[in-house]
Design an enzyme around this catalytic site. Structure first.
Site, PDB file in Angstrom:
ATOM      1  N   ASN A   9      10.179  10.097   1.425  1.00  0.00           N
ATOM      2  CA  ASN A   9      10.258   8.666   1.116  1.00  0.00           C
ATOM      3  C   ASN A   9      10.167   8.494  -0.398  1.00  0.00           C
ATOM      4  O   ASN A   9       9.094   8.624  -0.977  1.00  0.00           O
ATOM      5  CB  ASN A   9       9.121   7.914   1.812  1.00  0.00           C
ATOM      6  CG  ASN A   9       9.125   6.428   1.476  1.00  0.00           C
ATOM      7  OD1 ASN A   9      10.124   5.882   1.004  1.00  0.00           O
ATOM      8  ND2 ASN A   9       7.997   5.773   1.714  1.00  0.00           N
ATOM      9  N   LYS A  11      10.564   5.780  -2.066  1.00  0.00           N
ATOM     10  CA  LYS A  11      10.070   4.453  -2.442  1.00  0.00           C
ATOM     11  C   LYS A  11      10.974   3.865  -3.538  1.00  0.00           C
ATOM     12  O   LYS A  11      12.188   4.032  -3.475  1.00  0.00           O
ATOM     13  CB  LYS A  11       8.601   4.533  -2.851  1.00  0.00           C
ATOM     14  CG  LYS A  11       7.738   5.199  -1.770  1.00  0.00           C
ATOM     15  CD  LYS A  11       6.268   5.160  -2.066  1.00  0.00           C
ATOM     16  CE  LYS A  11       5.500   5.849  -0.953  1.00  0.00           C
ATOM     17  NZ  LYS A  11       4.033   5.742  -1.145  1.00  0.00           N
ATOM     18  N   HIS A  94       5.912   0.676   7.185  1.00  0.00           N
ATOM     19  CA  HIS A  94       5.159   1.439   6.183  1.00  0.00           C
ATOM     20  C   HIS A  94       4.014   0.584   5.653  1.00  0.00           C
ATOM     21  O   HIS A  94       4.121  -0.639   5.547  1.00  0.00           O
ATOM     22  CB  HIS A  94       6.078   1.866   5.038  1.00  0.00           C
ATOM     23  CG  HIS A  94       5.448   2.849   4.106  1.00  0.00           C
ATOM     24  ND1 HIS A  94       4.595   2.469   3.087  1.00  0.00           N
ATOM     25  CD2 HIS A  94       5.535   4.203   4.043  1.00  0.00           C
ATOM     26  CE1 HIS A  94       4.190   3.543   2.443  1.00  0.00           C
ATOM     27  NE2 HIS A  94       4.746   4.607   2.994  1.00  0.00           N
ATOM     28  N   GLU A  96       2.910  -0.036   2.819  1.00  0.00           N
ATOM     29  CA  GLU A  96       3.230  -0.883   1.678  1.00  0.00           C
ATOM     30  C   GLU A  96       3.976  -2.139   2.123  1.00  0.00           C
ATOM     31  O   GLU A  96       3.809  -3.208   1.536  1.00  0.00           O
ATOM     32  CB  GLU A  96       4.037  -0.091   0.645  1.00  0.00           C
ATOM     33  CG  GLU A  96       3.185   0.971  -0.039  1.00  0.00           C
ATOM     34  CD  GLU A  96       3.985   2.091  -0.668  1.00  0.00           C
ATOM     35  OE1 GLU A  96       5.227   2.005  -0.692  1.00  0.00           O
ATOM     36  OE2 GLU A  96       3.359   3.067  -1.124  1.00  0.00           O
ATOM     37  N   GLU A 166      -0.022   7.644   8.651  1.00  0.00           N
ATOM     38  CA  GLU A 166      -0.364   7.714   7.229  1.00  0.00           C
ATOM     39  C   GLU A 166      -1.667   6.958   6.986  1.00  0.00           C
ATOM     40  O   GLU A 166      -1.658   5.722   6.937  1.00  0.00           O
ATOM     41  CB  GLU A 166       0.732   7.078   6.377  1.00  0.00           C
ATOM     42  CG  GLU A 166       2.034   7.824   6.360  1.00  0.00           C
ATOM     43  CD  GLU A 166       2.958   7.289   5.266  1.00  0.00           C
ATOM     44  OE1 GLU A 166       3.334   8.078   4.395  1.00  0.00           O
ATOM     45  OE2 GLU A 166       3.271   6.090   5.283  1.00  0.00           O
ATOM     46  N   GLY A 172      -0.700   8.251  -1.982  1.00  0.00           N
ATOM     47  CA  GLY A 172      -0.584   8.162  -3.429  1.00  0.00           C
ATOM     48  C   GLY A 172      -1.902   8.289  -4.176  1.00  0.00           C
ATOM     49  O   GLY A 172      -1.955   8.062  -5.376  1.00  0.00           O
ATOM     50  N   SER A 211      -0.144  12.041   1.002  1.00  0.00           N
ATOM     51  CA  SER A 211      -0.385  13.110   0.018  1.00  0.00           C
ATOM     52  C   SER A 211      -0.198  14.511   0.589  1.00  0.00           C
ATOM     53  O   SER A 211      -0.856  15.456   0.153  1.00  0.00           O
ATOM     54  CB  SER A 211      -1.788  12.970  -0.592  1.00  0.00           C
ATOM     55  OG  SER A 211      -1.908  11.746  -1.291  1.00  0.00           O
TER      56      SER A 211
END
Length: 249
Positions: A9, A11, A94, A96, A166, A172, A211
């Site tokens: 991904n 992003k 996701h 985000e 996740e 991140g 990660s």
């Protein structure tokens, strides 16, 4: 036996040059045969990626989609549009998107349905925040996110699904769930799926995100219920991403 899937991904990162670099690199290597690979670049790069990956084993993914086929939705992209570019997979839900754009479980389900109608395989992303984990609610939160979507699908639709766990606190941040923590949640998701269809639960691919990198991928992928990874930062580094793909073989 479930075939591993490694999904990158990107992003809101990347460039045409990076896509070409990945295309050349994957055209020159031999990946382990039982591994699927897909990269999700930003929307403007989908066609460049499609062309760059044509002679490679890399599939094409998108990062989200709008539930509608068309209409007055400035800046949005439909499943039919993605289908025309040869997109194989699309990320849905996701963290985000859930946090920054306030996508609810209902809206995530709508996007899953739009992907399925367009002939694109959804990767349903689920995960808990640090506050939810510290409150002992990790499994409750994750299974709610999984259940809201999966309970509203029929058997044929569920067979098209992949689920990516996740933990939000590990995306991140450089922090990673331990292999034991990740396996525990994956096992819980698979047990939950058995309530719908035991055979489907055994076949469902579960990815770990948060990660995963070239250093920890092999140990994470060795867990019984981890069938691949949804890779963020490491998917922008061609050597690291290839190393993760090779760890899945």
């Amino acid at each position: 036996m479930r075939k591993p899937l490694i999904a990158g991904n990107w992003k809101m990162n990347g460039s045409k040059e990076l896509i070409e670099t990945f295309g050349r690199a994957f055209a020159e290597i031999d990946l382990p045969s039982p591994v699927d690979v897909v990269i999700h670049p930003p929307f403007p790069y989908l066609d460049a990626a499609r062309q760059a990956f044509v002679k490679t084993p890399v599939g094409l993914g998108a990062q989200t989609l709008n539930p509608l086929h068309s209409g007055a939705r400035t800046g949005e992209v439909s499943g039919q549009m993605l289908n025309e570019f040869g997109v194989d997979y699309v990320l849905v839900g996701h963290s985000e998107r859930r946090q920054l754009y306030h996508e609810s479980d209902e809206q995530v389900h709508e996007r899953v349905m739009a992907a399925l109608e367009a002939g694109i395989k959804p990767i349903l992303c689920v995960g808990e925040t640090l506050e939810e984990r510290d409150a002992g609610r990790s499994e409750e939160v994750v299974l709610r996110q999984v259940g809201y979507v999966m309970a509203r699908l029929d058997s044929a639709q569920r067979q098209q699904m992949t689920i990516a766990y996740e933990p939000v606190w590990a995306i991140g941040t450089g922090r990673t769930a331990s292999p034991a923590q990740a396996q525990q949640m994956m096992a819980a998701i698979r047990r939950y799926q058995s309530g719908f269809d035991r055979e489907l639960a055994d076949a469902l691919r579960l990815l770990y995100g948060g990660s995963m990198n070239a250093s920890n991928a092999k140990e994470l992928l060795a867990q019984q219920d981890i069938d691949g990874g949804l890779i963020g930062g490491a998917s922008l580094k061609v050597d690291d991403f290839i190393a993760i793909c090779q760890s899945a073989g």
